[in-house]
Motif scaffolding. Structure first.
Motif, short mmCIF file in Angstrom:
data_model
loop_
_atom_site.label_atom_id
_atom_site.label_comp_id
_atom_site.label_asym_id
_atom_site.label_seq_id
_atom_site.Cartn_x
_atom_site.Cartn_y
_atom_site.Cartn_z
N VAL A 25 10.29 69.37 33.49
CA VAL A 25 9.44 69.30 35.04
C VAL A 25 10.01 70.21 35.93
O VAL A 25 11.08 71.00 35.62
N THR A 26 9.32 70.36 36.98
CA THR A 26 9.67 71.38 37.94
C THR A 26 9.17 70.87 39.29
O THR A 26 8.50 69.93 39.56
N PHE A 27 9.82 71.38 40.39
CA PHE A 27 9.35 71.45 41.70
C PHE A 27 7.97 72.49 42.12
O PHE A 27 7.29 72.23 42.98
N LYS A 28 7.90 73.36 41.33
CA LYS A 28 7.13 74.64 41.52
C LYS A 28 5.66 74.33 41.43
O LYS A 28 5.59 73.13 40.45
N GLU A 29 4.67 74.93 41.95
CA GLU A 29 3.44 74.43 41.82
C GLU A 29 2.79 74.78 40.55
O GLU A 29 2.42 75.93 40.15
N SER A 45 18.02 49.23 49.16
CA SER A 45 18.77 50.69 48.68
C SER A 45 19.93 50.07 47.59
O SER A 45 20.80 49.57 47.90
N ILE A 46 20.08 50.74 46.36
CA ILE A 46 21.04 50.62 45.57
C ILE A 46 21.65 51.97 45.26
O ILE A 46 22.59 52.36 44.33
N GLY A 47 21.35 53.02 45.85
CA GLY A 47 21.92 54.47 45.80
C GLY A 47 20.82 55.48 46.09
O GLY A 47 19.72 55.37 46.39
N THR A 48 21.37 56.61 46.03
CA THR A 48 20.59 57.98 46.20
C THR A 48 20.85 58.81 45.06
O THR A 48 21.76 59.13 44.53
N VAL A 49 19.89 59.34 44.38
CA VAL A 49 19.89 60.25 43.43
C VAL A 49 19.00 61.61 44.01
O VAL A 49 18.07 61.69 44.53
N THR A 50 19.93 62.88 43.48
CA THR A 50 19.53 63.90 44.12
C THR A 50 18.65 64.87 42.82
O THR A 50 19.30 64.89 41.79
N PHE A 51 17.64 65.29 43.27
CA PHE A 51 16.69 66.42 42.37
C PHE A 51 17.20 67.65 42.81
O PHE A 51 16.66 67.84 43.92
N GLU A 52 17.43 68.46 41.76
CA GLU A 52 17.67 69.85 42.34
C GLU A 52 17.28 70.68 41.19
O GLU A 52 17.45 70.57 39.88
N GLU A 53 16.21 71.72 41.67
CA GLU A 53 15.74 72.77 40.75
C GLU A 53 16.77 73.84 40.16
O GLU A 53 17.49 74.41 40.96
N LYS A 54 16.74 73.68 38.90
CA LYS A 54 17.71 74.69 38.52
C LYS A 54 17.20 75.68 37.14
O LYS A 54 15.59 75.13 36.93
N ALA A 55 17.70 76.76 36.86
CA ALA A 55 16.92 77.47 35.76
C ALA A 55 16.66 76.54 34.71
O ALA A 55 15.47 77.08 33.97
N GLU A 56 17.45 75.78 34.19
CA GLU A 56 16.92 74.81 32.70
C GLU A 56 16.25 73.98 33.12
O GLU A 56 15.86 73.02 32.18
N GLY A 57 15.78 73.54 34.38
CA GLY A 57 14.84 72.01 34.78
C GLY A 57 15.56 71.60 35.97
O GLY A 57 16.24 72.24 36.84
N LYS A 74 1.42 72.61 36.29
CA LYS A 74 1.33 71.58 35.67
C LYS A 74 1.99 70.48 35.60
O LYS A 74 2.00 69.28 35.93
N ALA A 75 3.44 70.76 35.50
CA ALA A 75 4.43 69.92 35.34
C ALA A 75 5.46 69.72 36.80
O ALA A 75 6.53 69.07 36.63
N SER A 76 4.68 69.92 37.75
CA SER A 76 5.41 69.73 39.17
C SER A 76 5.50 68.23 39.24
O SER A 76 4.48 67.43 39.33
N LEU A 77 6.63 68.00 40.07
CA LEU A 77 6.92 66.50 40.53
C LEU A 77 6.26 66.22 41.56
O LEU A 77 5.90 65.12 41.92
N TYR A 78 5.89 67.44 42.15
CA TYR A 78 5.01 67.41 43.65
C TYR A 78 3.45 67.20 43.42
O TYR A 78 2.90 68.10 44.02
N THR A 79 3.07 66.30 42.62
CA THR A 79 1.48 66.15 42.35
C THR A 79 0.93 65.67 43.59
O THR A 79 1.67 65.28 44.65
N LYS A 80 -0.41 65.65 43.87
CA LYS A 80 -1.03 65.09 44.91
C LYS A 80 -0.60 63.69 45.30
O LYS A 80 -0.40 63.40 46.52
N GLU A 81 -0.26 62.96 44.41
CA GLU A 81 0.29 61.31 44.66
C GLU A 81 1.53 61.23 44.49
O GLU A 81 2.15 60.15 44.53
N GLY A 82 2.68 62.45 44.28
CA GLY A 82 3.73 62.24 43.99
C GLY A 82 4.04 61.60 42.78
O GLY A 82 3.15 61.47 41.82
N THR A 83 5.35 61.26 42.64
CA THR A 83 6.03 60.91 41.21
C THR A 83 7.01 60.11 41.93
O THR A 83 7.47 59.84 42.90
#
Length: 165
Positions: free
Chosen positions: A113-117, A24-36, A119-128
């Motif tokens: 990108v978005t977390f929402k379901e 591990s070299i650290g943690t990165v937080t992804f958070e959905e905001k209005a702008e992305g 086309k550009a969701s980061l939560y694809t079937k295979e993940g990202t």
């Protein structure tokens, strides 16, 4: 439309970044905001300089080369590069600047990108995956901005535990 409210994906997600040895070299937080998606975190143990950072289209990070993460996340089939008039890929991000002590602070917004379901969701079937490369991205060269080998990776998947809110 209220039908999608039940079972919505989390809007905040922590990604453990690992190096080529699997450490591990650290943690990165992804958070959905209005702008992305806001991407923030601190990493260490990286080579100094500007390093390319991209979101890739598979949610698997197998060291040492991280080829398991696939190609750049590009659901709209655009050309690579934040400076490219025919781009960018949804997964193209600004370079990460790493200091002489090997520390880098990630603080960017991925507007494509978005977390929402959808086309550009980061939560694809295979993940990202978030991938860091050994060199800077020049912003235009195909297919990866001349960014070189993959040196760090973090999995983004619905199957992983979301961040605490």
């Amino acid at each position: 439309m209220l039908a999608g409210c039940i079972g919505e994906p989390p809007n905040k997600f922590d990604v453990n970044m690992i190096n080529n040895e699997g450490d591990s070299i650290g943690t990165v937080t992804f958070e959905e905001k209005a702008e992305g998606i806001a991407i923030k975190g601190e990493l260490e143990g990286l080579p100094s300089g500007d390093l390319a950072m991209h979101i890739h289209d598979k949610g698997t990070c197998e060291p040492p080369d991280f080829s398991s993460a696939g190609e750049h996340f590009n659901p709209d089939k655009k050309d690579h590069g934040l400076l490219n008039p025919k781009g960018p890929h949804a997964g193209d991000l600004p370079n990460l600047t790493v200091d002489e002590n090997g520390k880098g602070k990630v603080d960017v917004v991925a507007k494509e990108v978005t977390f929402k379901e959808r086309k550009a969701s980061l939560y694809t079937k295979e993940g990202t995956a978030l991938v860091i490369h050994e060199q800077a991205d020049d912003g235009t060269s195909q297919p990866d901005g001349g960014s070189g080998d993959r040196i760090a990776c973090g999995e983004i998947s619905k199957n992983k535990k979301p961040a605490n809110k």
